[in-house]
Design an enzyme around this catalytic site. Structure first.
Site, PDB file in Angstrom:
ATOM      1  N   HIS A  61       0.878  -1.175   0.000  1.00  0.00           N
ATOM      2  CA  HIS A  61       0.000   0.000   0.000  1.00  0.00           C
ATOM      3  C   HIS A  61       0.919   1.230   0.000  1.00  0.00           C
ATOM      4  O   HIS A  61       2.021   1.183   0.553  1.00  0.00           O
ATOM      5  CB  HIS A  61      -0.826  -0.056   1.287  1.00  0.00           C
ATOM      6  CG  HIS A  61      -1.890   0.978   1.411  1.00  0.00           C
ATOM      7  ND1 HIS A  61      -1.625   2.289   1.724  1.00  0.00           N
ATOM      8  CD2 HIS A  61      -3.241   0.901   1.281  1.00  0.00           C
ATOM      9  CE1 HIS A  61      -2.763   2.965   1.789  1.00  0.00           C
ATOM     10  NE2 HIS A  61      -3.761   2.145   1.529  1.00  0.00           N
ATOM     11  N   ASP A 118       3.534  -3.863   8.230  1.00  0.00           N
ATOM     12  CA  ASP A 118       2.242  -3.222   8.012  1.00  0.00           C
ATOM     13  C   ASP A 118       1.185  -4.320   8.172  1.00  0.00           C
ATOM     14  O   ASP A 118       1.002  -5.149   7.286  1.00  0.00           O
ATOM     15  CB  ASP A 118       2.229  -2.619   6.600  1.00  0.00           C
ATOM     16  CG  ASP A 118       0.847  -2.112   6.202  1.00  0.00           C
ATOM     17  OD1 ASP A 118      -0.115  -2.309   6.969  1.00  0.00           O
ATOM     18  OD2 ASP A 118       0.741  -1.527   5.109  1.00  0.00           O
ATOM     19  N   GLN A 158      -4.037  -5.137   7.120  1.00  0.00           N
ATOM     20  CA  GLN A 158      -4.981  -6.139   6.624  1.00  0.00           C
ATOM     21  C   GLN A 158      -4.840  -7.482   7.343  1.00  0.00           C
ATOM     22  O   GLN A 158      -5.601  -8.406   7.069  1.00  0.00           O
ATOM     23  CB  GLN A 158      -4.814  -6.349   5.110  1.00  0.00           C
ATOM     24  CG  GLN A 158      -5.096  -5.103   4.290  1.00  0.00           C
ATOM     25  CD  GLN A 158      -6.506  -4.555   4.484  1.00  0.00           C
ATOM     26  OE1 GLN A 158      -7.412  -5.239   4.974  1.00  0.00           O
ATOM     27  NE2 GLN A 158      -6.711  -3.297   4.131  1.00  0.00           N
ATOM     28  N   CYS A 210      -4.715   2.243  -3.687  1.00  0.00           N
ATOM     29  CA  CYS A 210      -3.479   2.779  -3.071  1.00  0.00           C
ATOM     30  C   CYS A 210      -2.310   1.820  -3.267  1.00  0.00           C
ATOM     31  O   CYS A 210      -1.457   1.679  -2.373  1.00  0.00           O
ATOM     32  CB  CYS A 210      -3.667   3.080  -1.591  1.00  0.00           C
ATOM     33  SG  CYS A 210      -4.954   4.259  -1.271  1.00  0.00           S
TER      34      CYS A 210
HETATM   35  N1  PLP Z   1      -1.605  -0.607   4.678  1.00  0.00           N
HETATM   36  C1  PLP Z   1      -2.500  -1.428   4.118  1.00  0.00           C
HETATM   37  C2  PLP Z   1      -2.090  -2.817   3.723  1.00  0.00           C
HETATM   38  C3  PLP Z   1      -3.808  -0.982   3.918  1.00  0.00           C
HETATM   39  O1  PLP Z   1      -4.700  -1.803   3.345  1.00  0.00           O
HETATM   40  C4  PLP Z   1      -4.163   0.332   4.316  1.00  0.00           C
HETATM   41  C5  PLP Z   1      -5.520   0.833   4.072  1.00  0.00           C
HETATM   42  O2  PLP Z   1      -6.246   0.354   3.245  1.00  0.00           O
HETATM   43  C6  PLP Z   1      -3.194   1.118   4.922  1.00  0.00           C
HETATM   44  C7  PLP Z   1      -1.926   0.617   5.082  1.00  0.00           C
HETATM   45  C8  PLP Z   1      -3.520   2.491   5.389  1.00  0.00           C
HETATM   46  O3  PLP Z   1      -4.435   2.429   6.443  1.00  0.00           O
HETATM   47  P1  PLP Z   1      -5.136   3.748   7.001  1.00  0.00           P
HETATM   48  O4  PLP Z   1      -5.772   4.418   5.813  1.00  0.00           O
HETATM   49  O5  PLP Z   1      -6.126   3.244   7.981  1.00  0.00           O
HETATM   50  O6  PLP Z   1      -4.064   4.572   7.603  1.00  0.00           O
END
Ligand code: PLP
Length: 405
Positions: free
Chosen positions: A123, A195, A198, A361
């Protein structure tokens, strides 16, 4: 023995949105999960019964708010099996957590030529901060591509390795434990950032077992409120990092000459925090912990397989990633060779079917697949096989409408 809740159509009763939107087919939990009544109640309770600031008042409702806020931190620590509750920092979400690490690591940690490695699957929240950090410190930004193994990219010079636990497009669960072990064999001093945005909604997480240095997730993806998330980091790193923001509550002593900072975790929590958010996140974690994680995964995979069966019959549809239903959560991204992702999502929306269309994203990943956009279905514990059937019907309708097939 702990009583575990069962997953089935009745679960929809826990989520008031289904009473207000009885026709809703919500297949976008990867973007944000729906909220059970119990989480909504915890927010209302805070605002109606003890809506005071934390760490300031000596009066009972402020003390209660402070206790609930700190209990929430303990709930998070237990959820990810962190041994030291002070290593749990409340942030706005995964994005803020990852940026916090990238901003707060002292520049002196980096030498020119140091490598910062991530993957093409990430992401943007786990991609752009590292790309920027490499630029600022004169480091090398390196990316593990789809056809590469970690070993081909990580070297002795790699200072940071930042990887997702579960891809928000492919739904693949990375074999993180083995990957981290391998990275540490290559460079024992490497810093590993996970991260888990998910992963946290569907997997049981153990930061010690993973042997990572940082792990981040967002409350709203596991049925908690928006605007609250978690950064967990090893004390040794959090201690050496600079505060992310300066202001109230993060200080020890302030004088005209100098300021000293509060101990962990408060050093990283400047200003009034999202108190209701933290309390709501704890309520969501408690709700989620009422289920067996393997049952959640089994359910997601069952719905994934059912939609895969519908899609694989269609010659115009290409599914992104592996057809293997194991090692995955309930995320399925695909594209239609004759209908643009946004058009398809719009037609599905007319039937109250909520899917995500776009690059989610994850532009580098879509570029690697040589496409600009895809449609993403994501299943969570409140979805049913009926939802999948409604999606299949609406997809057929879209093709008929656009005179395809
Ligand atoms: N990382 C991953 C794998 C995500 O799917 C997302 C959001 O969809 C994020 C980071 C960012 O999360 P947030 O928008 O809640 O900060």
């Amino acid at each position: 023995m702990k009583y575990l809740k069962t997953i089935g159509p009745d679960l929809k009763h826990d989520f008031p949105i289904f009473q207000n939107q009885p026709d809703l087919v919500y297949l976008d939990s990867t973007a944000t999960a729906l909220k059970p009544q119990i989480v909504i109640d915890s927010l209302t309770e805070y605002y109606q019964e003890y809506s005071a600031n934390v760490f300031r008042g000596l009066y009972p409702i402020s003390e209660l708010a402070t206790n609930k806020y700190e209990q929430a931190r303990q709930t998070v620590a237990d959820f990810i099996k962190a041994k030291d509750v002070a290593e749990v920092i409340f942030v706005r979400g995964t994005t803020e957590a990852l940026n916090l690490i990238a901003y707060s690591l002292p520049r002196a940690v980096f030498k020119p030529g140091d490598e910062i490695v991530t993957s093409v699957v990430e992401h943007h929240a786990n991609f752009v901060p590292w790309q920027r950090l490499a630029l600022v410190v004169g480091g090398r930004f390196k990316v593990v591509n789809l056809d590469q193994d970690l070993d081909q990219v990580v070297t002795k010079k790699t200072k940071i390795l930042a990887l997702n636990y579960v891809s928000n497009v492919l739904g693949t669960i990375n074999p993180l434990k083995q990957m981290i072990k391998r990275a540490r064999q290559i460079n024992p001093k490497i810093m590993i950032v996970v991260d888990a945005a998910q992963a946290a909604p569907s997997l049981s997480i153990d930061v010690n077992d993973l042997d990572c240095d940082f792990l981040c997730f967002s409350g709203h993806k596991l049925m908690g409120p928006t605007g609250i998330g978690v950064l967990w980091g090893k004390r040794q790193y959090l201690e050496m990092m600079n505060p992310f923001q300066y202001g109230g509550d993060m200080i020890d002593q302030v004088s005209i000459e100098r300021t000293t900072f509060a101990p962990l975790p408060h050093k990283f929590e400047a200003g009034t925090p999202h108190i209701a958010g933290a309390i709501g996140l704890a309520a969501a974690i408690n709700y989620l912990s009422g289920f067996d994680f393997s049952a959640i995964l089994k359910h997601e995979r069952h719905l994934w397989q059912a939609s895969y069966e519908i899609l694989k019959e269609n010659p115009n549809i290409k599914i992104l990633g592996s057809a293997n239903w194991q090692n995955r959560t309930g995320i399925l991204a695909f594209y239609h060779t004759k209908i643009h992702a946004h058009d398809l999502a719009q037609i599905l929306a007319n039937d109250q079917i909520c899917v995500r269309a776009g690059h989610h994203c994850a532009m580098p990943l879509h570029t690697a697949f040589k496409i600009g956009a895809s449609v993403r279905l994501s299943f969570y514990l409140y979805n049913t096989i009926e939802d999948v059937k409604r999606f299949g019907k609406s997809l057929k309708k879209a093709e008929k409408l656009l005179k395809i097939r």
